[in-house]
Design an enzyme around this catalytic site. Structure first.
Site, PDB file in Angstrom:
ATOM      1  N   LYS A   1       0.830  -1.200   0.000  1.00 10.14           N
ATOM      2  CA  LYS A   1       0.000   0.000   0.000  1.00 10.14           C
ATOM      3  C   LYS A   1       0.868   1.254   0.000  1.00 10.14           C
ATOM      4  O   LYS A   1       1.797   1.368   0.800  1.00 10.14           O
ATOM      5  CB  LYS A   1      -0.904   0.025   1.231  1.00 10.14           C
TER       6      LYS A   1
ATOM      7  N   HIS B   1       6.701 -13.571  -0.125  1.00 10.69           N
ATOM      8  CA  HIS B   1       5.667 -14.304   0.599  1.00 10.69           C
ATOM      9  C   HIS B   1       5.202 -13.594   1.861  1.00 10.69           C
ATOM     10  O   HIS B   1       6.007 -13.059   2.620  1.00 10.69           O
ATOM     11  CB  HIS B   1       6.129 -15.704   1.063  1.00 10.69           C
TER      12      HIS B   1
ATOM     13  N   SER C   1      13.335 -13.298   7.498  1.00 11.51           N
ATOM     14  CA  SER C   1      11.925 -13.638   7.682  1.00 11.51           C
ATOM     15  C   SER C   1      11.393 -13.235   9.057  1.00 11.51           C
ATOM     16  O   SER C   1      12.128 -13.167  10.034  1.00 11.51           O
ATOM     17  CB  SER C   1      11.738 -15.149   7.510  1.00 11.51           C
TER      18      SER C   1
ATOM     19  N   ALA D   1      16.605 -12.617  10.897  1.00 10.09           N
ATOM     20  CA  ALA D   1      15.231 -13.128  10.990  1.00 10.09           C
ATOM     21  C   ALA D   1      14.686 -12.981  12.404  1.00 10.09           C
ATOM     22  O   ALA D   1      15.398 -13.150  13.389  1.00 10.09           O
ATOM     23  CB  ALA D   1      15.189 -14.588  10.567  1.00 10.09           C
TER      24      ALA D   1
END
Length: 207
Positions: A104, A116, A158, A176
């Protein structure tokens, strides 16, 4: 009557884009807006909804179950499946937005990848950025929305949270599982993980 007119309009738009060279698999499942603009050698897979003010460049692939509105997709970009591009999104050449990713009011730089399970809002991503699975930009504090700036060649591990306003400088790496709240200097590695604790021979409680 309105539904019939809508179906007629959609059929006209689909035929128009097919004639202009857009490759559609299952065109009856793809929905366009009157102002949709599409370049050359574009493939749109089944079950895609394109809302108002969408401009798609050349050599683009839009994968299934993606929803696009008020965004600009430049050349050689791949989107989806299951992607949502919200108003103010700009995808620069060669970038990739993967499955279950929402973007956005953000610019994603050339050859940057968000593959992902991520949310990127109110952000500027430079070139060659890699955003790991489960990464989110924490852009809203309940009152104000703040910006996240991610410079060229940043690697984000991640399951990371980037708490805006924040800047990640060039070539930095986020480990991560980190929650980043301060500016990250270029060529640095930043981590906010707690040390792992292991209790040997632990016995679970029984009812």
């Amino acid at each position: 009557m309105k539904q019939l007119n809508s179906q007629i309009n959609q059929t006209k738009l689909r035929n128009q884009f097919i004639k202009s060279g857009v490759k559609m698999i299952g065109p009856e499942t793809i929905f366009f807006s009157k102002d949709t603009k599409i370049g050359k050698n574009v493939t749109i897979n089944p079950y895609v909804v394109i809302g108002p003010k969408v401009k798609i460049g050349n050599n683009v692939i839009i994968n299934s179950f993606s929803h696009l509105e008020d965004c600009k997709i430049n050349n050689q970009v791949e989107v989806g499946p299951y992607a949502r591009l919200r108003p103010g999104t700009v995808l620069e050449e060669g970038s990739k937005i993967g499955n279950f990713v929402e973007v956005k009011k953000s610019t994603v730089g050339k050859k940057s990848k968000i593959n992902h399970l991520s949310y990127i809002g109110d952000s500027e991503l430079g070139k060659g950025v890699n955003v790991g699975a489960g990464t989110i930009t924490c852009n809203y504090d309940g009152v104000n929305k703040s910006k996240t700036k991610i410079k060229d060649n940043v690697f984000i591990g991640s399951n990371s949270s980037l708490v805006a306003p924040i800047t990640l400088e060039e070539n930095s790496i986020v480990g991560a599982g980190s929650v980043i709240t301060k500016k990250v200097k270029k060529n640095s590695l930043v981590l906010t993980r707690v040390s792992q604790t292991e209790i040997k021979n632990y016995k679970r409680k029984k009812k």
